[in-house]
Motif scaffolding. Structure first.
Motif, short mmCIF file in Angstrom:
data_model
loop_
_atom_site.label_atom_id
_atom_site.label_comp_id
_atom_site.label_asym_id
_atom_site.label_seq_id
_atom_site.Cartn_x
_atom_site.Cartn_y
_atom_site.Cartn_z
N ARG A 20 -14.65 1.15 5.78
CA ARG A 20 -15.71 0.15 5.53
C ARG A 20 -16.17 -0.37 6.87
O ARG A 20 -15.36 -0.86 7.67
CB ARG A 20 -15.17 -1.02 4.69
CG ARG A 20 -16.18 -2.17 4.53
CD ARG A 20 -15.58 -3.36 3.76
NE ARG A 20 -14.41 -3.89 4.41
CZ ARG A 20 -13.19 -3.84 3.91
NH1 ARG A 20 -12.96 -3.30 2.73
NH2 ARG A 20 -12.17 -4.33 4.59
N LEU A 66 -5.86 -5.93 13.44
CA LEU A 66 -4.64 -6.26 14.18
C LEU A 66 -3.79 -4.99 14.27
O LEU A 66 -3.49 -4.38 13.25
CB LEU A 66 -3.84 -7.35 13.47
CG LEU A 66 -4.55 -8.69 13.26
CD1 LEU A 66 -3.65 -9.65 12.49
CD2 LEU A 66 -4.97 -9.30 14.59
N SER A 111 -3.58 -3.84 10.40
CA SER A 111 -4.10 -4.50 9.20
C SER A 111 -5.52 -4.96 9.48
O SER A 111 -5.93 -5.11 10.64
CB SER A 111 -3.22 -5.68 8.79
OG SER A 111 -3.36 -6.75 9.71
N MET A 151 -13.16 -0.83 9.35
CA MET A 151 -11.88 -0.72 8.66
C MET A 151 -11.57 0.74 8.36
O MET A 151 -12.44 1.45 7.84
CB MET A 151 -11.91 -1.53 7.36
CG MET A 151 -10.60 -1.58 6.60
SD MET A 151 -10.20 -0.11 5.61
CE MET A 151 -11.38 -0.28 4.24
N TRP A 194 0.83 -1.20 0.00
CA TRP A 194 0.00 0.00 0.00
C TRP A 194 0.87 1.25 0.00
O TRP A 194 1.86 1.33 0.70
CB TRP A 194 -0.90 0.02 1.24
CG TRP A 194 -1.81 -1.16 1.33
CD1 TRP A 194 -1.51 -2.38 1.85
CD2 TRP A 194 -3.16 -1.23 0.87
NE1 TRP A 194 -2.60 -3.22 1.75
CE2 TRP A 194 -3.62 -2.54 1.16
CE3 TRP A 194 -4.03 -0.33 0.26
CZ2 TRP A 194 -4.93 -2.96 0.83
CZ3 TRP A 194 -5.32 -0.74 -0.05
CH2 TRP A 194 -5.75 -2.04 0.24
N SER A 210 0.85 -5.56 3.78
CA SER A 210 0.21 -6.56 4.65
C SER A 210 0.36 -7.92 3.98
O SER A 210 0.60 -8.03 2.77
CB SER A 210 -1.26 -6.24 4.88
OG SER A 210 -2.01 -6.45 3.69
N GLU A 222 -5.46 3.21 4.31
CA GLU A 222 -4.68 4.23 3.61
C GLU A 222 -5.25 4.44 2.21
O GLU A 222 -5.86 3.53 1.66
CB GLU A 222 -3.21 3.78 3.51
CG GLU A 222 -2.53 3.61 4.86
CD GLU A 222 -2.16 4.93 5.53
OE1 GLU A 222 -2.17 5.97 4.85
OE2 GLU A 222 -1.89 4.90 6.73
N VAL A 254 0.73 0.35 13.44
CA VAL A 254 0.19 0.17 12.09
C VAL A 254 -0.76 -1.02 12.15
O VAL A 254 -0.40 -2.09 12.66
CB VAL A 254 1.30 -0.10 11.06
CG1 VAL A 254 0.70 -0.46 9.70
CG2 VAL A 254 2.22 1.11 10.92
N ARG A 278 -11.72 -7.89 11.32
CA ARG A 278 -10.77 -8.07 12.41
C ARG A 278 -9.65 -7.05 12.21
O ARG A 278 -9.12 -6.91 11.12
CB ARG A 278 -10.16 -9.46 12.39
CG ARG A 278 -9.11 -9.65 13.51
CD ARG A 278 -8.38 -10.96 13.37
NE ARG A 278 -7.46 -10.94 12.24
CZ ARG A 278 -6.52 -11.87 12.02
NH1 ARG A 278 -6.42 -12.91 12.82
NH2 ARG A 278 -5.73 -11.78 10.97
N GLY A 293 -9.69 -7.32 5.21
CA GLY A 293 -9.62 -7.12 3.77
C GLY A 293 -8.21 -6.94 3.24
O GLY A 293 -8.02 -6.72 2.05
N GLY A 294 -7.21 -6.97 4.13
CA GLY A 294 -5.84 -6.80 3.69
C GLY A 294 -5.36 -5.35 3.75
O GLY A 294 -4.19 -5.07 3.49
N GLU A 295 -6.27 -4.43 4.08
CA GLU A 295 -5.88 -3.03 4.16
C GLU A 295 -4.92 -2.78 5.33
O GLU A 295 -4.91 -3.54 6.30
CB GLU A 295 -7.12 -2.14 4.33
CG GLU A 295 -8.03 -2.11 3.13
CD GLU A 295 -9.13 -3.17 3.21
OE1 GLU A 295 -9.06 -4.05 4.11
OE2 GLU A 295 -10.06 -3.11 2.38
N VAL A 296 -4.18 -1.69 5.24
CA VAL A 296 -3.30 -1.25 6.32
C VAL A 296 -3.64 0.20 6.69
O VAL A 296 -4.23 0.93 5.88
CB VAL A 296 -1.81 -1.33 5.95
CG1 VAL A 296 -1.41 -2.76 5.62
CG2 VAL A 296 -1.47 -0.39 4.80
#
Lengths: 247, 247, 247, 247
Positions: free
Chosen positions: D126, D133, D176, D158, B135, B176, D161, D174, D131, D179-182
């Motif tokens: 979103r 982390l 995560s 969520m 990202w 990620s 970035e 940071v 979940r 959905g894999g977003e950070v």
């Protein structure tokens, strides 16, 4: 940290005092003793200060002492090369694991400072009895607490830019000199789990470590650099697929 | 810099390709050749790229080549210890004098990267065929130009925090992984007069350097790291009282 | 950017020149004209420079002009309050979307600079014909290219610390003055997709913008602040569960 | 600060709890009450915590209360626009003079946060029961003390970035998401004499502020943001030629 005093070890090269009458007249017990007294004078019961020198066994820092040091201060000048690479390795390891390090004046050119910075740490200089004014550019920083802006040091060696360091994580002091030069004279970095502060006033030819404002900065820096918890190293660590599992 | 192409030297360890069938299948001409082709593909006439490897004379970097390199890229893994300290000294000196350095993936553990960072550069890892999403957290940064956010890499080794580096001067990418881990995967530092970029995608077990977005980042990083002028070192310099005089 | 010139708009308050004989004698065509000529002199064909002033229609910056500006320079002093909040909104929006902004001297106290910094931007000052020396503390920075360290400005207003700004992302210049004061006189920030440079030399009472080194810095800053791509805003954006799906 | 407790004021918008059954079920006494209890639970006698809400007189923050607040925490969402500009002015002034500010979750979009950052503070979001982390990227930072890496939050909104903020002076966490977003979820800035911490976990639709690790971070942040001394503003200040004279 509130209950136990911060264990500060003042490391001094301890050579000028033995051979230069002028230095010995300013610092009859060694520069390290005056540095230590300054920290104690202004940090009081918050610290417990010990002094060691290069000519002590294990160059002053046997493993047991290093392990029980929360903050190490470092003044060196003419004997940087005598400091063993093994000691540099051990001090670096301690800093990355959380020990604080306060590097003073000509310590900018020490092996340990160059090791931690990764740069040449070179600078411009002139030993010409300049007046140094130390200006605060971050007035809320704990290291600047309680000192006027500027601190006025009547006689000092000039250190000038360009100072080849990584951009400080926190820039606290900037000095000017009689010749019009400027210098980033109070700089903070975080490396690993440790805090590093560089403070440039303090040439051996002048009684700078007797200056009350300078002494207060030494004490502030020692307290600021103290670790928040026990030492911890960061190994290369394999993380198995199931190392972290949501229950 | 507009007139002359940036002289990029791609340094490859070049060992995995010789002994691991899987690696050789992805990189029949060596990983370095694929890295070089990516830089050329996306930077075009702005660069002139050469490849060298550890097993070349002078470990690939004789003085004359290093002197004529504007940007050096570094990929190593299993032979970090074989790189001579003398070469590390010379590369560090070149970076501080202005040469750009792009460190790739397992190069985080190379002698030269640890030398320039001053920290352990340790991290958490797992070679478990994770999906990596890269990202952009600084969309106007030149190194992020032209790539989607996220870049999706279907199979990669996981690199996770804590990554023991100095806080980057510019943080460009954060990744990620399938396991939920995060990693600061694109980091920029200025050291001396040189620019350093670390980009983590690129394990030898996966064909990452064939990925078009990854290749564009390699090219962007090489162009970004190029020096603005000729090399210049910063010596300890005596400044005479009359070195600077107002007429 | 290599093909098209950077479109620079020089915004000038334009009031001192009309009422102060001394200012008019230094800047018969307005300070903005001299600033513009300096940028053109040193950036050459890389830039296309226009001038506007506060007393022009739409306070000099109608939407169409702002939309076609790559880099805006801002000098103001006695009429900061006259700049409309609507214009400040529009300039801030443009900067966050990628437009470069070069803020000069007393522009530190402008609405737009305070808006983008979030701090008071206050400082210490004295209009007492000080000599200003501008030292480079980041010699590889593009904005410092080609100027000596120090730049010597024979007569200038003193600006001194504490300067209440966010710590710069890149600190390029630090000045000293006859009175011994210091000032972070060249500071760079990234905000949104835009680049901001503050350069403090340039009081209306002295012919500072005729100084060749100052003019070169103006040109360097304009080129440095140019956006890398088209403007882009960052809205609050809903990301549906399936917005990003691995095939 | 060792003797007197840090005076923490928890400001809550207090609207969701009144109209959303789901929110009220998680926070029967209001989100602010749970935030306050978390700070008290983990900071103990080091703090003295009060709660106020938007619907209190003076929008919860009369001048006397603001003047006696060392650290203010801010949670708002659907009523950002109702907060008066006068209150925003007063809170900004207090922060620049030294008051700490801890901005929580949707407070990223509050007037006061945007005012202090100077950027849009926009992000991607979103509300899909992800979940989250929360990984520590600065393990020695006081705000990260005592929490695991990662903190696991089973259900959260969520936030992803690009998050349009100035690069943090210190990046601590940071995150995560499923959905894999950070997301840069724990960020520190220094502005004027004040410290600002942004911590993103805490959507009203999930019981996040009951999570023990989140509560510890709230307490850590409140203690970290406390001022070191009395408030002090930075005015534009005239420095007479003789204001500073070496005796």
């Amino acid at each position: 940290m509130a209950d136990e005093p911060i264990r500060v070890t003042v490391w001094g090269e301890g050579r000028h005092e033995k051979r230069d009458v002028n230095v010995a007249s300013h610092y009859p017990d060694g520069m390290h003793a005056t540095i230590a007294s300054g920290i104690t004078e202004y940090a009081g019961a918050a610290v417990a200060v010990r002094c060691v020198t290069l000519d002590d066994p294990d160059q002053g820092l046997p493993a047991s002492l290093l392990a029980s040091t929360d903050v190490l201060t470092w003044w060196g000048h003419i004997a940087h090369d005598e400091v063993s690479d093994d000691l540099v390795d051990r001090v670096q390891e301690a800093v990355l694991a959380g020990m604080g390090l306060v590097v003073l004046h000509s310590g900018h050119w020490s092996k340990i400072f160059k090791r931690l910075m990764g740069t040449s740490c070179a600078l411009r200089w002139r030993n010409g009895d300049d007046r140094e004014l130390v200006w605060t550019v971050d007035p809320a920083h704990p290291v600047a607490a309680g000192v006027p802006s500027p601190i006025e040091i009547p006689s000092q060696e000039m250190y000038g830019e360009f100072f080849d360091i990584p951009a400080p994580d926190e820039l606290v002091f900037v000095s000017s000199f009689t010749g019009g030069e400027v210098f980033r004279s109070g700089c903070a970095w975080r490396r690993g789990r440790g805090r590093i502060f560089y403070f440039s006033p303090g040439d051996q030819d002048y009684p700078v470590y007797h200056h009350p404002d300078v002494r207060r900065v030494l004490a502030n820096a020692a307290v600021w650099a103290a670790p928040a918890g026990p030492r911890s190293t960061t190994p290369i660590a394999y993380a198995a697929p199931d190392w972290f599992v949501t229950p």
